[in-house]
Design an enzyme around this catalytic site. Sequence first.
Site, PDB file in Angstrom:
ATOM      1  N   GLN A 255      38.988  45.355  51.846  1.00  0.00           N
ATOM      2  CA  GLN A 255      37.837  44.635  51.224  1.00  0.00           C
ATOM      3  C   GLN A 255      36.858  44.159  52.200  1.00  0.00           C
ATOM      4  OE1 GLN A 255      37.916  46.090  48.150  1.00  0.00           O
ATOM      5  NE2 GLN A 255      36.410  44.399  47.851  1.00  0.00           N
ATOM      6  N   HIS A 258      34.456  46.546  53.857  1.00  0.00           N
ATOM      7  CA  HIS A 258      33.253  46.982  53.195  1.00  0.00           C
ATOM      8  C   HIS A 258      31.954  46.363  53.812  1.00  0.00           C
ATOM      9  CE1 HIS A 258      34.072  49.064  49.383  1.00  0.00           C
ATOM     10  NE2 HIS A 258      34.921  48.179  49.132  1.00  0.00           N
ATOM     11  N   GLU A 322      36.086  39.060  41.916  1.00  0.00           N
ATOM     12  CA  GLU A 322      35.911  40.608  41.433  1.00  0.00           C
ATOM     13  C   GLU A 322      37.152  41.280  41.330  1.00  0.00           C
ATOM     14  OE1 GLU A 322      33.376  44.346  43.108  1.00  0.00           O
ATOM     15  OE2 GLU A 322      33.874  42.679  44.528  1.00  0.00           O
ATOM     16  N   HIS A 323      38.006  41.298  42.368  1.00  0.00           N
ATOM     17  CA  HIS A 323      39.217  41.969  42.353  1.00  0.00           C
ATOM     18  C   HIS A 323      40.114  40.873  42.327  1.00  0.00           C
ATOM     19  CE1 HIS A 323      36.434  45.079  44.362  1.00  0.00           C
ATOM     20  NE2 HIS A 323      37.048  45.793  43.292  1.00  0.00           N
ATOM     21  N   ASP A 356      39.506  51.204  43.337  1.00  0.00           N
ATOM     22  CA  ASP A 356      38.279  51.862  43.913  1.00  0.00           C
ATOM     23  C   ASP A 356      37.890  53.363  44.087  1.00  0.00           C
ATOM     24  OD1 ASP A 356      37.379  49.409  44.671  1.00  0.00           O
ATOM     25  OD2 ASP A 356      37.572  49.572  46.727  1.00  0.00           O
ATOM     26  N   HIS A 415       9.407  36.095   2.595  1.00  0.00           N
ATOM     27  CA  HIS A 415      10.957  36.712   2.814  1.00  0.00           C
ATOM     28  C   HIS A 415      11.338  36.790   1.342  1.00  0.00           C
ATOM     29  CE1 HIS A 415      10.505  36.255   7.135  1.00  0.00           C
ATOM     30  NE2 HIS A 415      12.011  36.668   7.247  1.00  0.00           N
TER      31      HIS A 415
END
Length: 429
Positions: A255, A258, A322-323, A356, A415
């Site tokens: 990670q 990235h 996230e992960h 991924d 109504h």
Amino acid sequence: MKLFINPDKSSWSSLLKRPTQTIGDIETIVKEVFSDVAKNGDDAIDKFTSKFDGVSLKTNIVSTEEIKNAVSKVDENLKSAIQLAKSNIEKFHSAQKTEKVFVETMSGVSCWQEKRPIQKVGLYIPGGTAPLFSTVLMLAVPAQIAGCKEIVLCSPPNKEGNIANEILYAAQLCGVTKIIKVGGIQAIAGLTFGTESIPQVYKIFGPGNQFVTVAKQLATQFGVAIDMPAGPSELLVMADDSANASYVASDLLSQAEHGADSQVILVTTSKTFAEEVSVEVKKQLEALPRKDMAKVSISNSKTIVVNDFVTALDLIDTYGPEHFIIATENDDFFIENISNAGSVFIGSYTPESAGDYASGTNHTLPTNGFSKAYSGVNLDSFQKSMTFQKISKEGIQNIGNAIELMAEAEGLQAHKNAVTLRLNDLKTN
């Protein structure tokens, strides 16, 4: 990675802060680009592509010939790998289809729900330091399964004015209907307003840097939906001394590479294990081609030692990764109790990189703690739930009086009248 031993809960907020700029730091430039694209269309797109990507294009639309040429250049073994990943992603997302939900709430009153595809979707595929052709699969495959009519893909051109061959191969494999060479803020603005070359869409998908994230959030102010506020990638690993330190280090680095603004966190109940992982991270880092970028990310990352699993779970839910990788002697404790995570990876043989690329789950996930309220991309992301109802003569007689009473109590006479007229007609017929 910075080491923290049993940090007090009062410090968790600052300890778990992401290494990102505040929206205010970049919002001004995002608004400027949006305003220019809204007024000047493709002229503004071309200007910003030249400014931010350093290339001037004769056209930003990818031709059929370019796609054919790109497909011919992709390695056959890689094509097979991409096709395998596509197959698994199709299986998992096809399994998410749901049948029509139908119920008669009372005699003569029928209600049902059906899913309908979003007709026009825009897919943003980052280029930059790592062209993410895997993201094409993650977005275009469920869009195609959902039945979206227009699937528009935007990705930044390289210095030669091209999009990576692998991105073009994956796009044609997954039914993308139009590919545009445009990235960053200007891509999101183009999809939001529409230009001569970029179709306006109803919903924008895809990860990106902080500028893209803010641009997507701004797009919602102009009536365009987004998948989620997905920014720089992040990973949290929960491991104890039963885990493999080299595996954990490899996951953290996967990670970290990235981007410089990515963040990885190790939470563990063992100081000794934390130190073992630290040694492994340093050793493995030196062998990485993207080590300079990963080093910056690692410098923003943390190892946190806590006393027990209960404290660890509380901290992880506070962070909302996230992960989330679990590698402990009691994985079930975290599986059963975790509340806030985009995607969960269980055991020593489930690296985050499997999600991924090829296991089948989607890798477009909420970051920055948004996993507390947002889901990752799934089949439903490309669909709308529409409700239907049909009331018979018997049904309106059964439900009508309740509607009249409620409408009158709210002071909405029209109504009430819409029901009363029908009931009166039924009485006289």
